[in-house]
Each structure stands twice: as C-alpha cells, then as structure tokens.
Scaffold this active site. Structure first.
Site, PDB file in Angstrom:
ATOM      1  N   ASP A 495       0.588  -1.353  -0.314  1.00  0.00           N
ATOM      2  CA  ASP A 495      -0.421  -0.093   0.271  1.00  0.00           C
ATOM      3  C   ASP A 495       0.667   1.029  -0.359  1.00  0.00           C
ATOM      4  O   ASP A 495       0.275   2.005  -0.925  1.00  0.00           O
ATOM      5  CB  ASP A 495      -0.678  -0.150   1.210  1.00  0.00           C
ATOM      6  CG  ASP A 495      -1.833  -1.272   1.125  1.00  0.00           C
ATOM      7  OD1 ASP A 495      -1.992  -1.737   0.628  1.00  0.00           O
ATOM      8  OD2 ASP A 495      -2.762  -0.780   2.322  1.00  0.00           O
ATOM      9  N   GLU A 574      -4.744  -5.163  -6.894  1.00  0.00           N
ATOM     10  CA  GLU A 574      -5.709  -6.675  -6.288  1.00  0.00           C
ATOM     11  C   GLU A 574      -6.972  -5.995  -5.893  1.00  0.00           C
ATOM     12  O   GLU A 574      -7.371  -4.875  -5.876  1.00  0.00           O
ATOM     13  CB  GLU A 574      -5.043  -6.731  -4.373  1.00  0.00           C
ATOM     14  CG  GLU A 574      -5.206  -4.918  -4.181  1.00  0.00           C
ATOM     15  CD  GLU A 574      -3.924  -5.395  -2.869  1.00  0.00           C
ATOM     16  OE1 GLU A 574      -3.007  -6.306  -2.443  1.00  0.00           O
ATOM     17  OE2 GLU A 574      -4.650  -4.389  -1.809  1.00  0.00           O
TER      18      GLU A 574
END
Length: 951
Positions: A495, A574
């Site tokens: 992230d 994702e």
C-alpha cells in the site's frame, strides 16, 4: 492521506489437498502418536557444500513450557527427547511452524473442518502479538547432525525465522534472539570450533512472532490468523561444509538485446577461503543450453586471502564465449516455450574438485513504463512488456498454506489450475516461497510479481539501526532468491510507498544481489524519491456488480492513490468482488450443518471460514457474506434452500469474475489510462475459504473459476457491459486469421430475437479488437435476455460465451461507492425471471483416454454435453464433475468427487441442439479402484450420471 485498513496481501502456497475430511472434528489425543506420514524428500540445495539439517533424522519440537532445561542442556548431544514431538521437513526442506509440529503428531484432527482449529488452539482476532497461552512462550526445535571430515570448515545457515531465535550448538549459544530475526533474512554462523567427532546437536529457541514489531509474515485479513502466528522455521536450516575453498552464490547477470538476437552473460560466484593461509584455486563456470547443445565453459585462477571471501566474475569482455548469439528465449506460457539454461560452477586445487554448484536461469527481457496519463493519473499507468511483447497482466494474489507447509505436488496441481484458467501472473505480497515454487513457475511459464507486505512492521516509518540493517539484509536475501528466475518479472512495495530510508536500504540490498527487474514503489498510486510514481491502484474487495468493472468515469477525485476506483482503467494490483462460494462438494468438506444453514439463512453471520473480523459488512471488514448475499437476493431472488443459494452464488460469481477480466481486456486499447493489468484478490487460499478465491484449497473449481477461465481463453469473444458491443481478443503468441463472431440474442422463453455475424477478422498476437459487432437488444423494461457469442475460425467453433442480463440493469451509487471496498447500489439488475426457466433436457457421453497432464495426471476424460430439450429451453450453467462410481454409471456414496480433475472448460450454457465438449485431466489412482462416472447438472437441469467409458 488517511490510511485505509485493507485486506491482505498475497501469497503463497500449498493448497494442502487431502487435509480435509467429512467427519466432525475429533478430540485431541493426550499423547500424540509418532509421525506416520511419509516425509517429503528434501529438495536439492544446488551446492555440494550445503545439506538441509533434519533431512534424514528429522527434528524434535517442544514448547519451552515443558522443555525448561535451557539451551546449554537441550543442545548437548545425547539430550533425551523421548517425549518431544517428532517432525519431518516439508517439501521445501524446512521443519515448519509450531502448529505444523502438532499436526504431524496427530494433534487436532480435521483442523480445517468448521471451527475445529479454534476449538483446539483458540483464536486470535487481531494481527500482532500472540495472546494464546500455548503459543505465547518460546518453542524449541532440535536436531542432530554429523561433523564434516577433518580439516573442513562448517557454517550454520539460517534462511530466516518467523519470530526471533536463540541458536545453540553443542551447549554453546552461537547467536541471540536480538540478532536472529526476520522471516527472509539469511544469517550464517561459523561453528567449526564447536563441532565434535562423535556427533552434534543444534537447538533453536523460537520466540513468538509479532508481525507488528518484526519483519516477518502474517496474513492481514485473508483468513483466520494462525493461532501460533506462524512462529517457526519456513525455510531450510542448512550446514555448509568444505574447504579450504568453497564456491557459492553463483548466478548470471544477463544483458539481452531488445530484439532478442543476443545475450551477454556475466557469471558471478563467491569464493570463500576457510583456512588461515592464502589459497589459490581454479574456478570454472559452465553454461549449458536447454535440450543439450555445446556448453560454454570458462575458467580462471583465483587467489583468496586467508579467512575472507571475494566475488569471482566472468564477463563477456574477458570471456567472449559468454556472448550468446540467437539464445533460446524464455516466454510466458501463452507466448512460447520456457527453455532454461544450466549454470554449473566449481572450484578445484591440483585437479581435485573441492566443491560445485548447479542452478538454472532463463533468458528474457522485461520492460516497464508509465503510459496514458489522464487527469486522475497525471503520470500515467503502469505497463509491462516481456520479451518486447506488451501484456495485459491477468492474475491473482497467492496465499500459502495457513501453517506454511510446503508441498511440491500441491504447487504442481495449482499450476495446472492456473494454466487451465488462462491467467498469466501470480502476485506474492509478503509471502516469498521456497526455491522449488519458483523453479516450478519458471518451468510453467507463469509470471511472478513479488513484493513486500502491507499493514504491519514492513510499513513502519521508523526503524532502529539494527532494524535498518535487517531491512537491507532481507532485500539482499530476497534478491538472491529471485534473481535467476525468469518467471519473476517485477518487485513492488505494498500500500505505502517506502520511506526514503527504506527505499535506500532496499535498493542497496537488491543491487548487492544483482536483482534486475522493474521495481515499483507502491501497489497504490503513490511515489517514492528514487523509483518515482508507481502507476498502480488497489480495490475493490467486496461485492460490486458486473458492470462496475467497465466504469471509467468515476476516478477517486479526492484520493490521489485511486484506491477503490476499480473500474477497468490502469493497473489494479489487487481487486475482486469479494465472497466466492465453492460447490456443494467442497462446502461439505469444511462446513458443518449449522455453518451451511447460516450460509443461506443468516447473511449477517460471521463465517469462520471468511476471517476473524466479526459481523460488520461495511468498510474494510470481510467476516460475513452479507454483500454478496444481498446481491443474490435482489438480483436472483431470496434463496429458499441451501441448494438454490449455492446455485445462484455460482451464477453470481461467474458473472463477476468474467466481467472483471474481460473489462480489463476490452479497455486495454484506450489511449488515456488504458487498462494494463488486473490482479484478482485472491487467487487461492491456504485453507478452505468463502472469501477471495478463484479455486478452493481442495482444488474445487466453482463458478468464480470458470468465469475467469471463460474470460481468459486464448481466442475469445466478449460482450462489453458498457457499450453492449462485441470485442475479440487473441491472447496467444501467434497471429490468428479467418475469425468471425456471431451474436444471438434470446429471451427467457428461448425465442431468437436477433442474429448477426461480423466480417472476417485477423488478429496479431495479444491484439484486442473492439466493437466488431453490435447486437440488437430488447428494449422493454424488466426484460431478461441472453446474448450468445459464437467465435469461429475458418468455420470451426473455437469459443462460446453466453451472458444473461436485464433491461433493468445494475445501477451503482457512485458518490457512495468510489473510495469504498464495496458498492452501494441505487438499484440491482432484475434477473429473477431466470428462476422461471423450464427444466432443460440434457444428455452426456463420456470417455477416458490415457494422457499425461499436470501433477502426475495420467488420464483425460472427454465429456460431450448436449441440450436435448424439445422446446426452445436454454440449459443454463451446465456443469460436469468426475466422480468415483460403478461400472453401471452410478455414484458411490459419500465424498466421491475426483479432486485431481482439472477442467479445461465447464459451466457452459447451451440451447436445444447445441453441444459442448469438455475435458479434464486427472490421476487414475484417485479413483481408488472405482469406475469413473461423470455427473452433469445445471441451474435448470437435473443431475444425471453417465459412465466414462475407456477409449
């Protein structure tokens, strides 16, 4: 930005086939019996100097709550371990985790059935320190080993520990837990002076893993948290012996021409002098081409000062034979072959070889850049080329076995599933796999995107000096493990982009390892000082309607990371539509009767086999099936039975996964922010699951799998859900000509409303041709209709693809959806008319032939399914399964599904008179002496069985 708490990350492996049972959970034995399962053969180490400890004698494992004698005594040769757990190395050569030790000794039978794991070991409900008494104390791992011949040095090699470790040899502590931690950091200790002629003992005290304070592993929110926090040893513990010179760390640095016409190879190896005087030896490096051919062998004399190591290099400038012309190129499996070269190195003195290494590598090129800038992504989006060919990345996030057990056969089975599904990429987030896993990916031609994990200590913004050193050492160790694998085409952070310090440390470690792949700063649209803009985004993670994937008009205007703006534009690292429901066969293997009742009757219930996050169903909480169930109820109608729920879930999952992959293919030709890649979250799970999986850990292939498979067929026609036109794509490595596509539109009564055919098409490799045909759709409100696409090549049918849709479509409330991991709906598509479809008449024939396939498969079953309805009745989502049965064609009772079967096509939809031929590879031994029987059923077709006849 405000950090979001998102799902998990990836994966790695081991499906763990065969660990499930239909029986209810059993009680723990008071005294676990010895291991009865045959141990795995340890994999090759690649060096004559290295051996895996425990490969022959195994390990003894016990909690320090019982083993209280301390390291000095426990590591003494002859220490009594009669009451300890006996543990064998797994297929990666490692003794594994604490729970693995318990399971190997008969503890917690049927650990994955219902909530058995919780009953046996308790439950962790947040990532962090282990609070369960059994696992909140250190555990001991002990093994014995022989000394090398006199005059040879010995070094202990730890290839990472999950937790922290005190290391003892023969009564002496050689390293303290403060210095031995890191799940992927290699530590080496000289133990030569500690060894005894009569035998030696190693004892490792594993302190509990805490992913919030250690650079180790966890599963974020992918599943239940392993009760032991995966504390243990995931990679081989090795003994390196030899001397006076040892050769190791051999690898190839390649410089391959853009046109693939040549490749200049530089061979490097480390030469270590274990003696107290300078030593001279002849180092030889030999490169052998795939399939034989003349090897290239080069040598040089090297002198190494006493007690030191140095790098030996063979450059193409100094050794012109290392300049290869017309090398054999490694390709992703859909584009070509996977030739692998062999690198062998050795060191000799006086004609006697002291040691040697052997490894493989592939020659290929990878390029990555940013393309198609837009207002939402001003620097552009991430794109990749392999061997000069632009690819739309289509893959999924990998998850390892929940207890980190590695089985090479399990990897082989999963590779068979991946290739049958047609995806080209696996993402590893934080879970790096054993060497065998990468070797299998190389041989299979599957691309691997490796990277760090999110949401734990890997994303901390401040490290001590010791932690900084560990971060760099980890990067170097990981780089060494990845560098010669042609399957590994990129490495990325998760992230968050790395801090300047993390980036500097990682780049230094990767450079020291000679890792040469594109490095990406984040899985979100972030940037770092050196690597710059990542060009990627993430999300969504929970249910969104199929037409969501085609959206390009709603970027996350208030969030520059573009998180949960998941429509088909850019590179999404994702994303998925959340809950995936397995078939009834699979559900019976891991859900109790009460679990199954809750599955369709209590959408808000926390399902243990989702994860640990409870009953919340908004934001980043994925412990229920609520959002999928709401969509099923509103789109298909509230289920009135478990069977109806499971069938409607198959329809819904099929729609969702097909749309995700097809949208990213259809939009790949856009000029502004083209869709360049989608990574389904997740590909698999290391335990039986209801959350994020294209196939279950028992190999179950359900609607989600076959929807993805349909979208990823090598030659394919698709119906776009944004402009309702037809796109044709060629995902193979060769040009395809003579193509035409026919589009038929039907109503639910079977009436043909529209029928039109395109002109002839020719497609280059990887070409996507849009708007080749526009079917005429019904206009009356509330109409449910079908669109059937028939792609032919020179008149022969090569692809059939059927859609069901409504003139009352799904309408997303974009203001409430963008930036969230699930959709908020203004209204749902009305597909309830599908419940009124009349029963279809279906027949099938099946035959079995000898044919080699994935993971030791030796049979191929070929099934021809025909819709024989007299009335114009569609047969919706017709499915075939291979089962154990009788020669008369009846099924045996109980769990009779042959789980090794890998289907090349399934879940097909047919109109009267249409037939489809389906095939599946399988291992004949899995019939267990029974006759092969094929069952066929569908959403509106009763189950029927036919014998699979020989020939």
């Amino acid at each position: 930005m405000v950090r979001h708490r998102r799902r998990l990350a990836v994966a790695v492996l081991a499906l763990g086939l065969g660990t499930l049972s239909l029986q209810p959970p059993g009680a723990l034995a008071a005294a676990p019996p010895p291991v009865t399962a045959a141990p795995h053969a340890d994999p090759p180490t690649g060096s004559t100097a290295l051996t895996d400890l425990g490969a022959t004698g195994g390990w003894k494992v016990l909690s320090s709550a019982t083993a209280t004698q301390g390291g000095a005594r426990i590591s003494t040769p002859g220490f009594a371990t009669g009451n300890w757990l006996t543990v064998s190395n797994d297929g990666g050569g490692a003794p594994g985790t604490e729970i693995n030790a318990l399971l190997q000794n008969g503890g917690c039978p049927n650990v994955f059935f219902a909530a058995t794991m919780k009953s046996c070991y308790g439950q962790l409900t947040k990532v962090g320190a282990d609070t369960l008494p059994q696992f909140s104390v250190p555990w001991w791992y002990r093994t014995d080993f022989a000394s090398p011949p006199a005059g040879r040095a010995a070094r202990l090699v730890l290839n990472g520990v999950v937790g922290a470790a005190d290391v003892w040899v023969n009564g002496t502590r050689v390293a303290a837990a403060a210095n031995v931690t890191g799940g992927y950091a290699k530590n080496t200790f000289d133990i030569t002076k500690l060894l005894r002629a009569g035998g030696n003992s190693l004892a490792i005290e594993l302190h509990p893993n805490n992913p919030n304070t250690m650079l180790t592993v966890d599963d974020v929110d992918w599943s239940q948290i392993p009760p032991d926090n995966n504390t243990g040893i995931q990679f081989p513990v090795q003994l390196e012996t030899g001397g006076p010179l040892i050769v190791g760390d051999a690898h190839v640095v390649q410089d391959t021409a853009a046109d693939l016409s040549s490749s200049a190879l530089t061979v490097k190896a480390q030469l270590t002098n274990t003696s107290t005087t300078a030593q001279t030896g002849t180092v030889t490096a030999t490169v052998t081409p795939p399939g034989g051919g003349a090897p290239v062998s080069v040598s040089q004399s090297v002198t190494v000062p006493a007690g030191t190591s140095q790098t030996v290099g063979f450059t193409p400038t100094a050794f012109p034979a290392l300049e290869l012309t017309h090398p054999q190129i490694w390709w992703p499996y859909q584009l070509g072959a996977q030739p692998l070269y062999t690198l062998a190195t050795s060191v000799a003195q006086g004609g006697a070889v002291l040691g040697a290494t052997s490894s493989t590598f592939g020659i290929r090129t990878v390029d990555s850049s940013l393309t198609g800038p837009s207002a939402a992504v001003p620097q552009g989006v991430r794109t990749f080329k392999v061997d000069g060919v632009p690819l739309v990345i289509r893959g999924g996030g990998w998850s390892p076995d929940l207890f980190l057990r590695y089985d090479p056969a399990d990897t082989a089975q999963q590779i068979g599933l991946l290739k049958a599904m047609g995806v080209n990429t696996v993402r590893l987030e934080g879970h790096f796999m054993p060497a065998d896993w990468f070797r299998q990916m190389d041989a299979a031609g599957i691309l691997v995107n490796a990277g760090y994990q999110c949401c734990d200590f890997w994303e901390a913004t401040s490290y001590t000096a010791a932690q900084q050193a560990l971060y760099q050492l980890t990067a170097q160790t990981v780089g060494q493990a990845l560098r010669d694998h042609p399957s590994v085409f990129s490495f990325q952070w998760s992230d968050n982009a790395p801090t300047a310090t993390q980036e500097r440390l990682a780049l230094a470690g990767f450079a020291a390892a000679d890792l040469d792949v594109p490095l990406v700063s984040s899985a979100e649209y972030n940037a770092s000082p050196e690597l710059g803009t990542s060009g990627e985004k993430e999300g969504p993670y929970d249910w969104v309607p199929p037409n969501y994937w085609y959206d390009t008009a709603h970027p996350a205007t208030g969030d520059p990371t573009q998180t949960n703006a998941g429509g088909a534009w850019g590179f999404d690292s994702e994303q998925s539509s959340g809950t995936t429901v397995p078939t009834q066969d699979s559900l019976d293997r891991f859900l109790s009767a009460s679990d199954q009742a809750a599955l369709w009757q209590s959408p808000a219930a926390n399902q243990y086999h989702d994860n640990y996050e409870g009953t919340k169903h908004t934001g980043y909480a994925f412990g229920t099936n609520y959002n999928l169930d709401a969509a099923i109820t509103n789109r298909y109608g509230a289920p009135t039975s478990l069977g109806q729920y499971v069938e409607e879930a198959q329809l819904q999952n099929y729609e969702s996964t097909r749309a995700q992959f097809e949208a990213y293919l259809a939009h790949s030709t856009r000029t502004s922010a083209p869709s360049t890649g989608t990574v389904y979250w997740q590909l698999n799970k290391g335990w039986p699951t209801l959350l994020w999986a294209l196939y279950n850990n028992d190999g179950d292939q359900a609607g989600a799998y076959f929807g993805a498979q349909r979208a990823n067929r090598p030659l394919h026609a698709l119906y776009t859900l944004d402009d309702h036109t037809v796109t044709v794509d060629n995902l193979g490595g060769a040009a395809q000509s003579g193509l035409s596509v026919e589009a038929k539109v039907y109503d639910t009564a079977g009436a043909l409303l529209d029928d039109r055919t395109s002109g002839t098409l020719d497609l280059a490799p990887q070409q996507v041709a849009g708007r080749v045909l526009t079917p005429k759709l019904p206009g009356a409100a509330g109409t449910v209709y079908f669109v059937e696409l028939l792609l032919r090549q020179n008149g022969t049918l090569v692809d059939r693809n059927t859609y069901w849709d409504s003139t009352n479509p799904d309408v997303t409330d974009w203001a409430k959806t963008v930036g969230q991991p699930q959709a908020t709906m203004t209204s749902y598509a009305d597909l309830k008319a599908l419940r009124g479809l009349p029963q279809a008449g279906v027949t099938a024939t099946a035959r079995v032939t000898d044919q080699a396939g994935p993971n030791g498969a030796d049979r191929l079953v070929t099934v021809t399914v025909t819709n024989t309805s007299g009335a114009p009745t569609v047969g919706l989502l017709l499915r075939a399964d291979l089962r154990r049965g009788t020669a008369a064609g009846t099924e045996l009772p109980g769990d009779n599904q042959v789980r090794s079967a890998i289907w090349g096509d399934n879940d097909v939809t047919l109109w009267p008179g249409e037939s489809e031929t389906l095939t599946a590879s399988y291992r004949s031994a899995d019939l267990q002496g029974a006759a092969p029987v094929v069952s066929v059923s569908g959403a509106n077709a009763a189950r029927t069985d036919v014998p699979a006849l020989a020939g």
